[in-house]
Design a protein around this motif. Structure first.
Motif, short mmCIF file in Angstrom:
data_model
loop_
_atom_site.label_atom_id
_atom_site.label_comp_id
_atom_site.label_asym_id
_atom_site.label_seq_id
_atom_site.Cartn_x
_atom_site.Cartn_y
_atom_site.Cartn_z
N GLY A 25 0.88 -1.41 0.12
CA GLY A 25 -0.12 0.10 -0.04
C GLY A 25 0.82 1.11 0.03
O GLY A 25 0.42 2.23 0.46
N LEU A 26 2.14 1.07 -0.43
CA LEU A 26 2.82 2.47 -0.61
C LEU A 26 2.65 3.16 -1.85
O LEU A 26 2.44 2.41 -2.96
CB LEU A 26 4.35 1.89 -0.50
N PRO A 27 2.32 4.69 -1.60
CA PRO A 27 2.07 5.44 -2.84
C PRO A 27 3.53 5.07 -4.06
O PRO A 27 4.55 5.23 -3.39
CB PRO A 27 2.05 6.66 -2.34
N HIS A 28 3.10 5.06 -5.32
CA HIS A 28 4.15 4.91 -6.04
C HIS A 28 3.80 5.01 -7.34
O HIS A 28 2.67 4.91 -7.81
CB HIS A 28 4.81 3.49 -5.89
N ARG A 29 4.57 5.50 -8.32
CA ARG A 29 4.50 5.62 -9.68
C ARG A 29 5.52 4.61 -10.55
O ARG A 29 6.60 4.30 -10.06
CB ARG A 29 4.37 6.80 -10.25
N VAL A 30 5.19 3.98 -11.51
CA VAL A 30 6.17 3.17 -12.37
C VAL A 30 6.57 3.98 -13.52
O VAL A 30 5.82 4.33 -14.30
CB VAL A 30 5.27 2.04 -12.86
N THR A 31 7.73 4.09 -13.72
CA THR A 31 8.34 4.64 -15.00
C THR A 31 8.80 3.62 -16.03
O THR A 31 9.85 2.90 -15.64
CB THR A 31 9.39 5.55 -14.77
N LEU A 32 8.16 3.21 -17.00
CA LEU A 32 8.53 2.19 -17.82
C LEU A 32 9.55 2.78 -18.74
O LEU A 32 9.12 3.60 -19.58
CB LEU A 32 7.17 1.53 -18.62
N ILE A 33 10.53 1.89 -18.99
CA ILE A 33 11.55 2.27 -20.10
C ILE A 33 11.94 1.01 -20.64
O ILE A 33 12.21 -0.05 -20.25
CB ILE A 33 12.84 3.11 -19.48
N PRO A 34 12.54 1.27 -22.18
CA PRO A 34 13.09 0.15 -22.58
C PRO A 34 14.58 0.02 -22.27
O PRO A 34 15.35 0.73 -22.72
CB PRO A 34 13.04 0.45 -24.26
#
Ligand SMILES: N[C@@H](CCC(=O)N[C@@H](CS)C(=O)NCC(=O)O)C(=O)O
Length: 207
Positions: A25-34
């Motif tokens: 339940g930790l606030p997070h964002r995912v940055t997808l990269i190649p």
């Protein structure tokens, strides 16, 4: 920044940490990269992690973590109620050992064996490295199979971070059919964990 940033790639071990953050339940964002492709995404990744590996996790205070097992232990420190690390001492001994087996023994067989050409090897040497890595990985999985007793998760009735690695890694080479034949207990634990909605959502996004 008040949230975690996970630098990730589809289909990679970063999914383990995305699942752990969701369950905690930790606030997070995912940055997808190649992650292997030259460009701004990889440049930024390299500025945090000289190996250019995903997962790389940026903490709310800007600290970068570059090893998934350390991230799991950190997430457990911040959100112990999620019990990604088991609470009792006996289970913890097995947990710590298998966590390090996963990142220190299994994961490198992918890191080096999956892309041997990147190491500048000729075709024959690349094929040999790949074959050796695959064989070594299967040996480790067969050993792990003897150490778990899914009920329904790898260490018993409560899910731990080990199950998250199993969800992700049983989908990788040598694949589900091999696990079904040789390591059915590991596959059963993975499948049980994949039933949890937060885990299933991350898995689908990474498929
Ligand atoms: N020890 C690392 C291994 C991470 C790893 O090998 N990730 C792969 C992607 S699934 C990677 O970034 N490989 C690129 C490389 O090593 O050059 C961890 O557990 O976080």
């Amino acid at each position: 920044m008040s949230e975690y940033e996970l630098i990730a790639s589809k289909g990679c071990g970063s999914a383990v940490i995305e699942m752990a953050l969701a369950l905690a339940g930790l606030p997070h964002r995912v940055t997808l990269i190649p992650y292997l492709e030259p460009g701004p995404g990889r440049e930024r990744l390299l500025s945090h992690n000289p190996l250019g590996q995903v997962p790389t996790l940026i903490l709310p205070d800007g600290t970068a973590m570059t090893e998934s097992a350390a991230m799991v232990l950190h997430i457990h420190d911040v959100a112990p109620q999620a019990e990604l690390v088991p609470p009792d001492v006996d289970n913890r001994a097995v947990f710590f050992n298998l966590l390090v087996v996963l990142v220190g023994a299994v994961y490198p067989t992918f890191t080096f064996g999956d892309e041997p050409k990147q190491l500048g090897l000729d075709d024959a040497a690349a094929a040999r490295l790949r074959g050796e890595s695959d064989a070594r990985r299967m040996r480790i999985w067969r050993h792990m199979e003897t150490l778990v007793s899914p009920a329904p998760y790898a260490l018993g009735s409560a899910l731990t971070a080990l199950d998250l690695y199993l969800v992700v890694m049983t989908a990788w080479n040598p694949g589900r059919a091999w696990f079904a034949e040789h390591c059915p207990k590991l596959l059963a634990a993975a499948d049980a964990a994949a039933q949890i909605p937060a885990v299933a959502r991350v898995r689908e996004r990474n498929a």
